[in-house]
Every structure is written in structure tokens, then in C-alpha cells.
Design an enzyme around this catalytic site. Structure first.
Site, PDB file in Angstrom:
ATOM      1  N   GLY A 157       0.838  -1.191   0.000  1.00  0.00           N
ATOM      2  CA  GLY A 157       0.000   0.000   0.000  1.00  0.00           C
ATOM      3  C   GLY A 157       0.873   1.240   0.000  1.00  0.00           C
ATOM      4  O   GLY A 157       2.012   1.217  -0.492  1.00  0.00           O
ATOM      5  N   ILE A 159       2.528   2.816   2.424  1.00  0.00           N
ATOM      6  CA  ILE A 159       3.791   2.726   3.156  1.00  0.00           C
ATOM      7  C   ILE A 159       4.736   1.741   2.499  1.00  0.00           C
ATOM      8  O   ILE A 159       5.933   2.022   2.334  1.00  0.00           O
ATOM      9  CB  ILE A 159       3.526   2.354   4.625  1.00  0.00           C
ATOM     10  N   THR A 237       6.470  -2.674  11.542  1.00  0.00           N
ATOM     11  CA  THR A 237       5.985  -1.358  11.961  1.00  0.00           C
ATOM     12  C   THR A 237       4.479  -1.262  11.740  1.00  0.00           C
ATOM     13  O   THR A 237       3.927  -0.160  11.706  1.00  0.00           O
ATOM     14  CB  THR A 237       6.690  -0.228  11.170  1.00  0.00           C
ATOM     15  N   ARG A 239       1.304  -3.883  12.919  1.00  0.00           N
ATOM     16  CA  ARG A 239       0.572  -4.211  14.131  1.00  0.00           C
ATOM     17  C   ARG A 239       1.181  -5.463  14.776  1.00  0.00           C
ATOM     18  O   ARG A 239       1.609  -6.392  14.079  1.00  0.00           O
ATOM     19  CB  ARG A 239      -0.916  -4.452  13.827  1.00  0.00           C
ATOM     20  N   GLU A 268       0.495  -3.537  24.321  1.00  0.00           N
ATOM     21  CA  GLU A 268       1.290  -2.330  24.504  1.00  0.00           C
ATOM     22  C   GLU A 268       0.775  -1.547  25.698  1.00  0.00           C
ATOM     23  O   GLU A 268      -0.446  -1.424  25.877  1.00  0.00           O
ATOM     24  CB  GLU A 268       1.234  -1.469  23.231  1.00  0.00           C
ATOM     25  N   HIS A 287       6.300   1.698  19.522  1.00  0.00           N
ATOM     26  CA  HIS A 287       5.247   2.139  18.594  1.00  0.00           C
ATOM     27  C   HIS A 287       5.478   3.598  18.194  1.00  0.00           C
ATOM     28  O   HIS A 287       4.596   4.455  18.297  1.00  0.00           O
ATOM     29  CB  HIS A 287       3.856   1.964  19.218  1.00  0.00           C
ATOM     30  N   ALA A 288       6.696   3.847  17.733  1.00  0.00           N
ATOM     31  CA  ALA A 288       7.125   5.227  17.489  1.00  0.00           C
ATOM     32  C   ALA A 288       7.378   5.538  16.022  1.00  0.00           C
ATOM     33  O   ALA A 288       7.913   6.605  15.697  1.00  0.00           O
ATOM     34  CB  ALA A 288       8.407   5.500  18.283  1.00  0.00           C
TER      35      ALA A 288
END
Length: 328
Positions: A157, A159, A237, A239, A268, A287-288
Site C-alpha cells: 500500500g 507505506i 511497523t 501491528r 502495549e 510504537h514510534a
């Protein structure tokens, strides 16, 4: 005048500046904006805020019937700050006539750049080098270059495609798997469409960019990890639950794969007793991947633009549950 409340961010200086800018931008479009950060998350406070807001900008916490049933008389739109929406009950939102949208594309560059950073860190064994150096051990861990490597991208997609473009500068051979492939786009980008088995067996690095669904739950597991080269690295990066974390730990611990860069986890924050934290060949971040100043502002602006278009009666490709109209 329509009212937007945002729950995203903390009280740090950067978020204070971003939300001031967001307020000014919303005002310029004829909307009111307020910021009500939820750290820690409080469903009761969120409900109270949404009962006085036409739209809400939400984070990764769960939103379902317990919230929608209490805010349906006022709130008509929720915008997910980011891309993932697995914690939002779309069916329940539609039942209560609430539209749900996501800021697709706003954090594309930041996440793709983070995936590349983790890939490079794993290939060059930065984590191991840092651990030894901080311990006073002057030992050079020998890694692999990314130049000329074969990289597999799961999910082509926005990304995934952006990552492929970044990798072009490294002269990489790029493979991609996508359950709904746009073959012409891939061919134009010089990316080879392959099966999952081909991707795992041929790649020197694998990067995950699919949403979390029933179909992608534990897509990466003992069987698929066993297909990978012992010199290969894995990056996630997307899920956390896309990877079976116990299987990943075993593969890293045994040396079945060389390393992993993980930004997202099944639960998390990551538990302090997670076995992943004991591994030198795992690069772990909180999760940055979307956390750059540029990306955060893009997300705020996109969320506000989505809200403006929504209340102006314009259609939007960002809406995830168009059937909400049936219950309005």
C-alpha cells in the site's frame, strides 16, 4: 460552529506546539478545536468530552458500543490518528450513526523511513554493538550491507510503496506480497509480485505493512519464520499481532533468523518481563514509527481536513464505514 476534540499526545512541549497549530488551523476552517490528552486513557473522560464534541480525533485505545451509545446524540465523526483501526468496532459505530475515518497517507514517509532504519540497524547489528560498547567490551560485530540485498515487502500500500522507493537508492531487489495486488503499479515500480513462501525464502530482509485483520493474525509464525534465511532480518511497523511473538522469540534466540526490528507488539506497552527484551539481536521501539514532527503535523492537518469535508457534506475516501449513513 462544529467542535473537534483531540485525545492524542502528551503534555510535552512538542505536542503543546502541535496542538496550538492545530487549533489555529481548525479555526481558519471555521471549526472549534480543543485538546484533551488521555494519559492514561479514561473511557469515562472520553465519553464526557465527546458528549460535547461533533468530532473526535482518537488514538489506539478500544472504541466500541460502550462509548458510541453514550455519545451518539452529539458526536458524528471519529478520526483515527494514524492508519490502524483494529481497535474500533466499525459495525457498532455504524449502528449508532457515527462515521469512522483514518488519516491514511499522512504518516507514510515517517513509517517507511522507520522501517528502513530498523532494517539497517538489524543488518548492521547495531543493537549488539551498542550493548557491548556500553558494557566496556570493544568488539566489532560483523553484519551485512543492505546494498544489493533482496527485500520482501508484505503489503504494497502507501507505506510499502514508499519503502520500495527508498530502497531503490540501495540497489535492492524488491519482492512484494499483497492480497489485493495492483500489478501494473508494481511493475512500474520495478517490484516483483510473489507468493508469501517465495518472499520469506528469498528475502534478506522482510518488512510488514499490512493491516491487522483475522486474515493477517499471526501471519508470521513458526512455519513462515522457518522459511527465512539464517542471515535474514524481520521488521514490523504495522501491528503486533501479525507476528506470533513467542515464535519470533524462539527464532531469534536459536539463531534461526539473524535479527528483528519491532515497533509494535501484541500488548502495549510491552511488558517488562517480555522475553524479547532479553535478546541482543532484537531492536525494540515503543510504537514510534510515525513519531516525527513532520508526520505528526501531517496527521493533525489531515484529521482536521477530514472533519471539515465531512461537515461540509463532501464525500471522503478516508471514511471506513460508509454504511453509517443508514443509521443517521
Amino acid at each position: 460552529m462544529k467542535n473537534i476534540v483531540s485525545f492524542f499526545g502528551d503534555q510535552s512541549e512538542i505536542f503543546c506546539k502541535l496542538n496550538k497549530k492545530a487549533e489555529e488551523y481548525a479555526n481558519s476552517l471555521g471549526m472549534e478545536y480543543r485538546w484533551a490528552p488521555q494519559l492514561p486513557f479514561s473511557r469515562e473522560q472520553v465519553i464526557e468530552e465527546l458528549q460535547n464534541a461533533d468530532a473526535g480525533i482518537i488514538d489506539t485505545e478500544p472504541y466500541g458500543e460502550a462509548v458510541f451509545s453514550q455519545v451518539k446524540d452529539r458526536t458524528k465523526l471519529l478520526v483515527r490518528f494514524g492508519v490502524g483501526f483494529d481497535q474500533v468496532d466499525l459495525k457498532a459505530a455504524s449502528t449508532y450513526g457515527i462515521a469512522v475515518a483514518r488519516t491514511t497517507g499522512a504518516n507514510t514517509t515517517a513509517v517507511a523511513e522507520m522501517a528502513l532504519t530498523l532494517m539497517l540497524s538489524c543488518r548492521r547489528r547495531i543493537s549488539e554493538c551498542q550493548t557491548r560498547t556500553r558494557s566496556g567490551i570493544w568488539a566489532k560485530d560483523i553484519g551485512h550491507e543492505l546494498i544489493g540485498a533482496t527485500v520482501g515487502i508484505i503489503g504494497y500500500g502507501c507505506i510499502g510503496r514508499r519503502l520500495a522507493r527508498l530502497l531503490k537508492g540501495f540497489d535492492c531487489r524488491i519482492l512484494a506480497y499483497d492480497p489485493f495486488p495492483k500489478k501494473e503499479r508494481m511493475e512500474a515500480d520495478g517490484v516483483k509480485l510473489v507468493t508469501l513462501e517465495e518472499l520469506f525464502t528469498q528475502s534478506d530482509a522482510v518488512s510488514i505493512h499490512v493491516p491487522y485483520t483475522e486474515e493477517t493474525h499471526h501471519m508470521v509464525n513458526r512455519e513462515t519464520l522457518a522459511m527465512m534465511k539464517p542471515t535474514a532480518v524481520l521488521v514490523n511497523t504495522a501491528r503486533g499481532n501479525i507476528i506470533h511473538e513467542e515464535a519470533l522469540y524462539e527464532a531469534l534466540k536459536s539463531g534461526q533468523i539473524a535479527g528483528a526490528g519491532v515497533d509494535v507488539f501484541a500488548r502495549e506497552p510491552l511488558s517488562k518481563d517480555s522475553p524479547l527484551l532479553t535478546l541482543e539481536n532484537a531492536v525494540l521501539t515503543p510504537h514510534a514509527s510515525s513519531q516525527t514532527v513532520e508526520s505528526l503535523w501531517n496527521i493533525y492537518k489531515t484529521a482536521i481536513d477530514i472533519s471539515g469535508d465531512f461537515f461540509a457534506g463532501k464525500g471522503s475516501p478516508h471514511i471506513l464505514n460508509p454504511d453509517y449513513r443508514e443509521h443517521c
